[in-house]
Design an enzyme around this catalytic site. Structure first.
Site, PDB file in Angstrom:
ATOM      1  N   ARG A  51      49.657  52.535   0.890  1.00 28.61           N
ATOM      2  CA  ARG A  51      49.122  52.063   2.174  1.00 28.61           C
ATOM      3  C   ARG A  51      48.686  50.605   2.141  1.00 28.61           C
ATOM      4  NH1 ARG A  51      46.302  56.299   4.234  1.00 28.61           N
ATOM      5  NH2 ARG A  51      47.396  57.514   2.688  1.00 28.61           N
ATOM      6  N   THR A  52      48.172  50.129   1.027  1.00 23.32           N
ATOM      7  CA  THR A  52      47.806  48.705   0.964  1.00 23.32           C
ATOM      8  C   THR A  52      49.075  47.842   1.058  1.00 23.32           C
ATOM      9  OG1 THR A  52      45.914  49.242  -0.428  1.00 23.32           O
ATOM     10  CG2 THR A  52      46.593  46.944  -0.389  1.00 23.32           C
ATOM     11  N   LYS A  80      59.103  45.091 -19.264  1.00 21.28           N
ATOM     12  CA  LYS A  80      59.762  44.489 -20.436  1.00 21.28           C
ATOM     13  C   LYS A  80      58.769  43.679 -21.254  1.00 21.28           C
ATOM     14  CE  LYS A  80      63.957  43.943 -17.729  1.00 21.28           C
ATOM     15  NZ  LYS A  80      64.537  42.960 -16.827  1.00 21.28           N
ATOM     16  N   ARG A 101      48.722  43.584  -6.772  1.00 22.71           N
ATOM     17  CA  ARG A 101      47.856  44.677  -7.209  1.00 22.71           C
ATOM     18  C   ARG A 101      48.183  44.987  -8.664  1.00 22.71           C
ATOM     19  NH1 ARG A 101      45.607  48.604  -3.773  1.00 22.71           N
ATOM     20  NH2 ARG A 101      44.553  50.258  -4.907  1.00 22.71           N
ATOM     21  N   HIS A 129      38.632  44.355  -4.516  1.00 21.93           N
ATOM     22  CA  HIS A 129      39.661  44.668  -3.516  1.00 21.93           C
ATOM     23  C   HIS A 129      39.226  43.934  -2.242  1.00 21.93           C
ATOM     24  CE1 HIS A 129      42.817  46.538  -1.492  1.00 21.93           C
ATOM     25  NE2 HIS A 129      42.492  47.814  -1.575  1.00 21.93           N
TER      26      HIS A 129
END
Lengths: 308, 143
Positions: A51-52, A80, A101, A129
């Site tokens: 949702r973010t 990697k 994020r 956040h």
């Protein structure tokens, strides 16, 4: 280069200006449809958060811009072994602004240290956040008509709940806000936040384990989810997850103009019977999130343009 | 017990008794190839007992001793040049401590990217609290 890593990066005046812009976008969306034409937002989600990510992407599309990126670390070069700083330097060659994020705390700050384009922290572990905080502030202001003189209760996981930590930090700069901290003993607000934010500034706060008892005092109730991923131990999670569930019965002695917020997703901490109650603001809050992210993207791109 | 006076270098004096080994580790003195003396539990009029570290090397004069202010802010640093006391300084509390302490928060980005500089910023002078600049975890000494 201006980034948004922590809500404290913004002055109170900058926050108010962002919220004003977001309100203007709500009122006149047509005026903003082409503002980011030919601009690209990279959504770098090293940890999934649908949702973010969708909120950021919808925000950019509504500004007429485009979006590129990845939604989990497995589909990025991080799998990697690439460092955050290298990823950011590369993506900065392709995008005008980055929303990032990451499961590790401080990762977006590392990104900002090496980035040539603005970085927005879209959540770093249990730490910050800031766009959720802007969403919460916008919702409180739209629902209450002000950002001062009210009592807010935070309920649920106050220990790991980063949205709670950031919102407390942001509200600590507002006039005459009373804090009521409602949680089980195991999930109390970390003492460093109480000490460095609330006590240091002499802000009034009450700690309790009883949601019903404090309900009549609240103007805003901020509910949070007890999150499985923040626990090292499954047993602790199962024992505490149902501790604080909001039901219509618990709302019986609440103020008629209470505003119930929740950063979502909800599991079962708010009974769905409450959804139809006009005091339930959480879906309007999710919508506000898109508008405030539009405002933030616009402001950061505008400032980056000035710097060039 | 006699420890020779040093010619050029530093003497870290008034170290809290028992704290010298911790400082030895944090200042990475094991990596030096010059004479280093640790004196433990030396009698002290002011402190009762104290530890002392002597480092006999010109290069020690410019050593980064920032961490001293965090670990033992009452310790004093005597600068010795040509066998004589050339200056005295107190460690104090530095604004930042770089690449001395490690962040112990398993959720910090530094836990998976070891090449990042380990930086702690002074958050509260009164409580001598330092916090990781990335995750804001409190700096802790490994006991």
């Amino acid at each position: 280069m201006k980034h948004l890593i922590d809500i404290r990066d913004l002055t109170q005046a900058e926050i108010v200006s962002l919220l004003d812009l977001a309100d203007d976008i709500v009122a006149h969306p047509e005026e903003y449809r082409e503002k980011c034409h030919y601009k690209k937002l990279a959504t770098l989600f090293f940890e999934p958060s649908t949702r973010t990510r969708l909120s950021f992407e919808a925000a950019m599309y509504e500004l007429g811009g485009q979006v590129l990126g990845f939604s989990e670390a497995a589909s990025s070069s991080a799998s990697k072994g690439e460092s955050v700083s290298d990823t950011i330097r590369v993506v900065g060659c392709y995008a005008d602004i980055i929303a990032m994020r990451h499961p590790k705390e401080g990762a977006p700050m590392v990104g900002a240290m090496h980035s040539t384009v603005p970085i927005i922290n879209a959540g770093d572990g249990g730490h910050n956040h800031p766009t959720q905080t802007l969403t919460d502030l916008m919702t409180i202001r739209r629902e209450k008509g002000r950002l001062d003189n009210f009592t807010i209760g935070f309920c649920g996981d106050l220990k790991f709940g980063r949205t709670v930590h950031s919102l407390i930090a942001a509200l600590s700069r507002c006039e005459n806000v009373n804090f009521v901290l409602i949680s089980p003993e195991e999930l109390k607000l970390p003492s460093y936040i109480k000490k460095d934010v609330l006590q240091e500034q002499g802000l009034p706060y009450v700690q309790t384990t009883d949601l019903t008892a404090v309900m009549p005092e609240l103007d805003v109730l901020y509910m949070t989810r007890v999150q499985r991923e923040r626990f090292f131990n499954e047993e602790d999670y199962l024992r505490l997850k149902d501790s604080y569930i909001l039901t219509p019965e618990k709302l019986q002695n609440a103020k008629p103009d209470l505003s119930i917020l929740h950063p979502l997703p909800r599991v079962n901490e708010i009974d769905t019977a409450i959804d139809a109650d006009p005091r339930a603001c959480y879906f309007r809050q999710a919508l506000n999130g898109k508008y405030v992210r539009m405002a933030l993207i616009l402001k950061l791109l505008e400032e980056a343009q000035h710097e060039h | 017990m006699n420890i020779d006076s040093i010619q050029n270098g530093i003497v870290i004096d008034h170290i809290r008794a028992g704290g010298a080994m911790e400082l030895y580790r944090l200042l990475k003195l094991g990596k030096l190839d010059c004479p280093v003396a640790i004196i433990k539990n030396a009698p002290s009029g002011k402190m009762g007992k104290k530890d002392i570290i002597k480092i006999d090397s010109v290069s020690a004069i410019d050593m980064n001793l920032d961490v001293l202010g965090f670990v033992d802010p009452d310790a004093t640093i005597n600068v010795i040049k040509d066998g004589k006391l050339a200056g005295k300084k107190h460690a104090g509390l530095p604004e930042r401590i770089e690449n001395v302490l490690k962040c112990r928060n398993p959720r910090c980005i530094t836990s998976v990217e070891p090449d990042l500089p380990q930086v702690f910023q002074l958050a509260n002078r009164e409580t001598k609290t330092y916090r990781c600049i990335y995750c804001e975890a409190k700096a802790e000494l490994i006991k």
